[in-house]
Design an enzyme around this catalytic site. Structure first.
Site, PDB file in Angstrom:
ATOM      1  N   CYS A  54     -10.495 138.777  50.526  1.00 30.74           N
ATOM      2  CA  CYS A  54     -10.715 139.697  49.397  1.00 30.74           C
ATOM      3  C   CYS A  54     -12.055 140.426  49.526  1.00 30.74           C
ATOM      4  O   CYS A  54     -13.118 139.799  49.587  1.00 30.74           O
ATOM      5  CB  CYS A  54     -10.646 138.900  48.101  1.00 30.74           C
ATOM      6  N   CYS A  57     -14.484 139.748  46.729  1.00 29.90           N
ATOM      7  CA  CYS A  57     -15.043 138.395  46.857  1.00 29.90           C
ATOM      8  C   CYS A  57     -16.195 138.385  47.869  1.00 29.90           C
ATOM      9  O   CYS A  57     -17.227 137.745  47.659  1.00 29.90           O
ATOM     10  CB  CYS A  57     -13.970 137.406  47.297  1.00 29.90           C
ATOM     11  N   CYS A 173     -25.781 154.175  50.297  1.00 28.20           N
ATOM     12  CA  CYS A 173     -24.706 153.852  51.248  1.00 28.20           C
ATOM     13  C   CYS A 173     -24.059 152.504  50.935  1.00 28.20           C
ATOM     14  O   CYS A 173     -24.724 151.456  50.953  1.00 28.20           O
ATOM     15  CB  CYS A 173     -25.288 153.857  52.657  1.00 28.20           C
ATOM     16  N   CYS A 176     -24.209 149.949  53.755  1.00 23.43           N
ATOM     17  CA  CYS A 176     -25.575 149.407  53.867  1.00 23.43           C
ATOM     18  C   CYS A 176     -25.780 148.285  52.852  1.00 23.43           C
ATOM     19  O   CYS A 176     -26.375 147.242  53.156  1.00 23.43           O
ATOM     20  CB  CYS A 176     -26.613 150.502  53.633  1.00 23.43           C
TER      21      CYS A 176
END
Length: 360
Positions: A54, A57, A173, A176
């Site tokens: 997931c 998750c 981003c 990032c």
């Protein structure tokens, strides 16, 4: 080694792996076997029901781990998680239909209350404090990543005594942001390596260095080894293990993802044959081999010279204290490593233990 001894060693190795995986982080791993032993007892519990595949998750994971670290020493609150791919019936029992599902179980109760708030460590901590009657603040740990700017970039990155990994990122981003917790773990793993630097640069704010090194997308990772300050594109995976393996290979280090030295650390291949000769020799012959080891250590440079001194010290103690010294010293160091000691001291003991293992 006798067959029975081999069986015991193998069994102990399996047990060590199982134990290390069970305590891999500060969040309690829950299953059908231990759920009702841990939850609904004498403390409140916040439980994340998740699936390994997931995306949401994975994004939550570093925040939830931070929460676990913060409440680790609390006697009135447990922070736990359940892998719903592995424990489907348990997740079904508590009405989990999407991931991640976060539920609060009050002290002495197995009736859950669903958490609906933001998925940040701070918001989760506020919820737990309200429900559990605690007043614990999120632990803040100084970053191990060196922050670069246009003003210190050359000083840090172009230092020919350092191997430097640089992440060029932008604050907006998404990729990032997802990489940030892993990159922090990489920096933490190598923080004791004086010749290795894990750094990042806000390329949105400091455009000149990014343009100089042809950065056109984020995140871009470049490696600047001691012998190539033009930089090399990092094209490996983005998992912690990928980064750790890359740095170990490029920099000659021997760290694992937790920053601990591996069993290869401190081993000097040019001394291996002499150690084998030393171990096999008679007491009188050992003195002759010891002189050979001294001569070989004299030729070593840089970090291997430091490791060579450990070889000499161990060999000398084996001469003076007899064949049983190495085994007894390994056992003593293993006991010390199990205690709460500083990372630097753990490095010192591990290097010595690794060398001693060659003399057994």
């Amino acid at each position: 080694m006798k067959k029975m001894d081999q069986i015991w060693v193998f069994a102990f190795g399996i047990l060590a792996v199982l134990l290390s995986s069970a305590v891999a982080d500060d969040v309690v791993v829950l299953s059908e076997d231990n759920f009702e032993k841990e939850v609904g007892q004498d403390r409140g519990a916040l439980v994340e029901f998740y699936a390994p595949w997931c995306g949401h998750c994975k994004k939550l994971a570093p925040e939830y781990e931070k929460l676990g670290t913060t409440f680790k020493k609390s006697k009135s609150v447990l922070i736990g998680k359940v892998d719903c791919d592995e424990h489907k019936s348990l997740c079904s029992k508590y009405g989990v239909s999407g991931y991640p599902t976060i539920q609060w179980f009050a002290k002495g109760s197995l009736e859950p209350k669903k958490y609906e708030g933001p998925r940040t460590a701070e918001s989760l901590a506020e919820f737990v404090n309200t429900e559990g009657g605690t007043n614990i603040k999120i632990a803040t740990v100084p970053s191990s990543v060196v922050e670069l700017t246009a003003y210190n970039f050359d000083e840090v990155v172009l230092d020919e005594t350092k191997d430097v990994l640089v992440e060029f990122y932008a604050p907006w981003c998404g990729h990032c942001k997802n990489l940030a917790p892993t990159y922090e773990k990489v920096a933490t793993a190598f923080k004791l390596e004086e010749d290795v630097v894990i750094a990042n640069l806000d390329a949105d704010k400091y455009k000149d260095p990014a343009e100089k090194y042809d950065v056109s997308g984020f995140p871009t990772l470049k490696f600047f080894p001691k012998n190539n300050k033009g930089g090399e594109e990092y094209e490996g995976g983005r998992d912690l293990e990928d980064f750790v393996n890359f740095i170990n290979e490029k920099s000659g280090t021997n760290r694992d993802g937790k920053g601990q030295l591996t069993s290869k650390a401190g081993i000097v291949s040019s001394l291996d044959a002499l150690v084998k000769e030393f171990v096999a020799a008679s007491d009188e012959e050992k003195k002759v081999v010891f002189s050979k080891i001294e001569d070989e250590v004299e030729k070593l440079k840089d970090s291997t010279a430091r490791y060579g001194k450990i070889y000499l010290k161990v060999a000398k103690n084996c001469l003076e204290k007899g064949a049983g010294y190495a085994k007894k010293e390994i056992e003593r160091l293993e006991r010390m490593l199990e205690k709460s000691i500083s990372p630097a001291k753990a490095d010192e003991f591990t290097l010595k233990k690794n060398t001693l293992s060659l003399f057994v």
